[in-house]
Scaffold this motif. Structure first.
Motif, PDB file in Angstrom:
ATOM      1  N   HIS A   1       0.787  -1.225   0.000  1.00  0.00           N
ATOM      2  CA  HIS A   1       0.000   0.000   0.000  1.00  0.00           C
ATOM      3  C   HIS A   1       0.825   1.285   0.000  1.00  0.00           C
ATOM      4  CE1 HIS A   1      -3.188  -2.833   1.137  1.00  0.00           C
ATOM      5  NE2 HIS A   1      -4.027  -1.912   0.721  1.00  0.00           N
ATOM      6  N   PHE A   2       2.064   1.237   0.470  1.00  0.00           N
ATOM      7  CA  PHE A   2       2.849   2.469   0.536  1.00  0.00           C
ATOM      8  C   PHE A   2       3.603   2.672  -0.772  1.00  0.00           C
ATOM      9  CE2 PHE A   2       2.946   2.136   5.417  1.00  0.00           C
ATOM     10  CZ  PHE A   2       1.743   2.829   5.501  1.00  0.00           C
ATOM     11  N   THR A   3       2.867   3.163  -1.760  1.00  0.00           N
ATOM     12  CA  THR A   3       3.428   3.390  -3.091  1.00  0.00           C
ATOM     13  C   THR A   3       3.856   4.838  -3.307  1.00  0.00           C
ATOM     14  OG1 THR A   3       1.217   3.819  -3.982  1.00  0.00           O
ATOM     15  CG2 THR A   3       2.022   1.549  -4.075  1.00  0.00           C
ATOM     16  N   ASP A   4       3.480   5.737  -2.389  1.00  0.00           N
ATOM     17  CA  ASP A   4       3.808   7.151  -2.580  1.00  0.00           C
ATOM     18  C   ASP A   4       4.320   7.791  -1.292  1.00  0.00           C
ATOM     19  OD1 ASP A   4       1.477   7.101  -1.135  1.00  0.00           O
ATOM     20  OD2 ASP A   4       0.415   8.591  -2.338  1.00  0.00           O
ATOM     21  N   THR A   5       4.900   7.003  -0.412  1.00  0.00           N
ATOM     22  CA  THR A   5       5.427   7.530   0.842  1.00  0.00           C
ATOM     23  C   THR A   5       6.736   8.279   0.610  1.00  0.00           C
ATOM     24  OG1 THR A   5       6.186   5.248   1.137  1.00  0.00           O
ATOM     25  CG2 THR A   5       4.360   5.970   2.509  1.00  0.00           C
ATOM     26  N   PRO A   6       7.057   9.254   1.498  1.00  0.00           N
ATOM     27  CA  PRO A   6       8.298  10.017   1.321  1.00  0.00           C
ATOM     28  C   PRO A   6       9.532   9.149   1.490  1.00  0.00           C
ATOM     29  CG  PRO A   6       6.798  11.090   2.882  1.00  0.00           C
ATOM     30  CD  PRO A   6       6.256   9.717   2.631  1.00  0.00           C
ATOM     31  N   SER A   7      10.587   9.517   0.790  1.00  0.00           N
ATOM     32  CA  SER A   7      11.928   8.934   0.942  1.00  0.00           C
ATOM     33  C   SER A   7      12.056   7.515   0.400  1.00  0.00           C
ATOM     34  CB  SER A   7      12.357   8.974   2.415  1.00  0.00           C
ATOM     35  OG  SER A   7      13.641   8.472   2.578  1.00  0.00           O
ATOM     36  N   SER A   8      11.032   6.668   0.614  1.00  0.00           N
ATOM     37  CA  SER A   8      11.057   5.300   0.105  1.00  0.00           C
ATOM     38  C   SER A   8       9.642   4.861  -0.225  1.00  0.00           C
ATOM     39  CB  SER A   8      11.662   4.351   1.150  1.00  0.00           C
ATOM     40  OG  SER A   8      11.675   3.013   0.682  1.00  0.00           O
TER      41      SER A   8
ATOM     42  N   ALA B   1       9.270   2.660  11.096  1.00  0.00           N
ATOM     43  CA  ALA B   1       8.577   3.923  10.856  1.00  0.00           C
ATOM     44  C   ALA B   1       7.163   3.623  10.383  1.00  0.00           C
ATOM     45  CB  ALA B   1       9.326   4.752   9.810  1.00  0.00           C
ATOM     46  N   GLU B   2       6.217   4.460  10.774  1.00  0.00           N
ATOM     47  CA  GLU B   2       4.817   4.181  10.441  1.00  0.00           C
ATOM     48  C   GLU B   2       4.568   4.182   8.942  1.00  0.00           C
ATOM     49  OE1 GLU B   2       0.265   5.765  11.404  1.00  0.00           O
ATOM     50  OE2 GLU B   2       1.989   6.752  12.346  1.00  0.00           O
ATOM     51  N   PHE B   3       5.120   5.165   8.246  1.00  0.00           N
ATOM     52  CA  PHE B   3       4.864   5.296   6.810  1.00  0.00           C
ATOM     53  C   PHE B   3       6.086   4.816   6.027  1.00  0.00           C
ATOM     54  CE2 PHE B   3       2.298   8.563   8.950  1.00  0.00           C
ATOM     55  CZ  PHE B   3       1.043   8.095   8.615  1.00  0.00           C
ATOM     56  N   ASP B   4       6.269   3.511   6.026  1.00  0.00           N
ATOM     57  CA  ASP B   4       7.454   2.895   5.429  1.00  0.00           C
ATOM     58  C   ASP B   4       7.044   1.544   4.857  1.00  0.00           C
ATOM     59  OD1 ASP B   4       9.891   1.745   4.804  1.00  0.00           O
ATOM     60  OD2 ASP B   4      10.786   2.059   6.769  1.00  0.00           O
ATOM     61  N   PRO B   5       7.355   1.276   3.584  1.00  0.00           N
ATOM     62  CA  PRO B   5       7.040  -0.051   3.031  1.00  0.00           C
ATOM     63  C   PRO B   5       7.648  -1.196   3.834  1.00  0.00           C
ATOM     64  CG  PRO B   5       7.724   1.457   1.287  1.00  0.00           C
ATOM     65  CD  PRO B   5       7.972   2.166   2.585  1.00  0.00           C
ATOM     66  N   ASN B   6       8.779  -0.963   4.498  1.00  0.00           N
ATOM     67  CA  ASN B   6       9.439  -2.015   5.275  1.00  0.00           C
ATOM     68  C   ASN B   6       8.749  -2.310   6.607  1.00  0.00           C
ATOM     69  OD1 ASN B   6      11.417  -2.013   3.289  1.00  0.00           O
ATOM     70  ND2 ASN B   6      12.940  -0.931   4.510  1.00  0.00           N
ATOM     71  N   ARG B   7       7.805  -1.482   7.011  1.00  0.00           N
ATOM     72  CA  ARG B   7       7.285  -1.543   8.377  1.00  0.00           C
ATOM     73  C   ARG B   7       6.809  -2.935   8.795  1.00  0.00           C
ATOM     74  NH1 ARG B   7       1.696   1.231   9.145  1.00  0.00           N
ATOM     75  NH2 ARG B   7       1.104  -0.821   8.313  1.00  0.00           N
ATOM     76  N   ASP B   8       5.910  -3.520   8.033  1.00  0.00           N
ATOM     77  CA  ASP B   8       5.271  -4.755   8.477  1.00  0.00           C
ATOM     78  C   ASP B   8       6.215  -5.953   8.426  1.00  0.00           C
ATOM     79  OD1 ASP B   8       3.095  -3.159   8.801  1.00  0.00           O
ATOM     80  OD2 ASP B   8       1.917  -4.002   7.154  1.00  0.00           O
ATOM     81  N   GLU B   9       7.133  -5.977   7.462  1.00  0.00           N
ATOM     82  CA  GLU B   9       8.100  -7.085   7.423  1.00  0.00           C
ATOM     83  C   GLU B   9       9.061  -6.996   8.606  1.00  0.00           C
ATOM     84  OE1 GLU B   9      11.468  -5.786   4.185  1.00  0.00           O
ATOM     85  OE2 GLU B   9       9.367  -5.663   3.563  1.00  0.00           O
TER      86      GLU B   9
END
Length: 302
Positions: free
Chosen positions: A189-196, A238-246
């Protein structure tokens, strides 16, 4: 989003990992144009660690240093070097009071897996063998990394466990990239988050793995079947990070394998937002990293 961080989002560049060579130049230019970091209280030395090929490192020695940290920079294993990591590595040394050995591991796509991991393993072995020269004891060495470097640190812990590497006191994984499959909710779902974002994460994994199957041991830490016997870990997300859940899933797997784990999920933050040092949440994050490493490397800890 944390209001202080949100105000900086327009100034946070989103690199395009499809062309990492060009992005490396842009990153170097941005860092060179920025203010020089405060290196008060640090002795800094550049060295070459003997390997094939030799590995450049930059050593940060605080006064009355306590333990040592092998530091693996972020950048998806496709960007970053000793100079671009200099502000962050020097700050880690200051807040932790530990000797920080920043590693300029080889980058993909020119040098795909296992080049970066081989470099990290060589530096770990060298630091343990030369602990007195480095300024630490061989049983008080931690490994740590941010983003792609965090994923490398996790793989390094696995390889050191299995291949008789030097003992590792602690592993600090800061927003690590751990799973190439990108099947978690945050990755999808995080396809447009800042930095990554999802595109960059997927692209960087492609560069890093190259033609190597992701199931190859130590290529992707989250694919390891056995996580027992690993060093105690601290994982920050970080909350808004594609890596968060993994990252959260990996922390749970470590716990289930009997590994002591501390997990801190920072609300309102995004991948790499701790570099916005003026924000209150960033100050808290950096202070916590220092406290975690000081406690982990304290004399008498096991």
């Amino acid at each position: 989003m944390d209001p202080e961080l949100e105000a900086f989002i327009p100034l946070v560049p989103l690199p395009d990992f499809s062309d990492p060579v060009t992005e490396r130049k842009k990153l170097a230019e941005r860092v060179a144009a920025g203010p020089a970091p405060d290196i008060t209280g640090l002795e800094i030395e550049d060295r070459m660690v003997p390997a094939d090929p030799d590995v450049p490192v930059r050593i940060y020695r605080p006064r009355q240093a306590q333990g040592a940290v092998i530091w693996l920079h972020g950048g998806g294993c496709v960007m970053g070097d000793l100079d671009t990591e200099h502000p962050w590595a020097s700050r880690i040394a200051q807040v932790s009071g530990a000797v920080v050995i920043s590693v300029a591991y080889r980058l993909a796509p020119e040098n795909p897996f296992p080049a970066a991991l081989d470099d990290a393993f060589a530096v770990l072995a060298w630091a343990a063998a030369r602990a007195g020269e480095v300024g630490a004891e061989p049983d008080r060495i931690a490994i740590a990394g941010h983003s792609g470097g965090g994923g490398l640190a996790a793989a390094l812990a696995l390889r050191a466990r299995d291949q008789g590497g030097p003992p590792i006191r602690f592993q600090l994984l800061h927003q690590p990239g751990l799973d190439d499959r990108q099947e978690t909710w945050s990755a999808r779902h995080f396809t447009d988050t800042p930095s990554s974002n999802r595109h960059n994460v997927t692209t960087s994994w492609g560069h890093y793995l190259g033609s190597t199957p992701a199931s190859t041991p130590y290529a992707v830490a989250a694919r390891a079947e056995d996580l027992s016997g690993l060093p105690p870990a601290f994982i920050a997300t970080a909350e808004f990070d594609p890596n968060r859940d993994e990252d959260i899933a990996y922390a749970l797997r470590l716990l289930q394998a009997g590994v002591p784990v501390e997990l801190h999920q920072w609300p309102g933050t995004f991948h790499g937002s701790q570099v916005i040092a003026s924000a209150e949440v960033s100050k808290r994050q950096i202070a916590e990293l220092g406290d975690v490493l000081r406690r982990a490397l304290a004399p008498g800890k096991s």
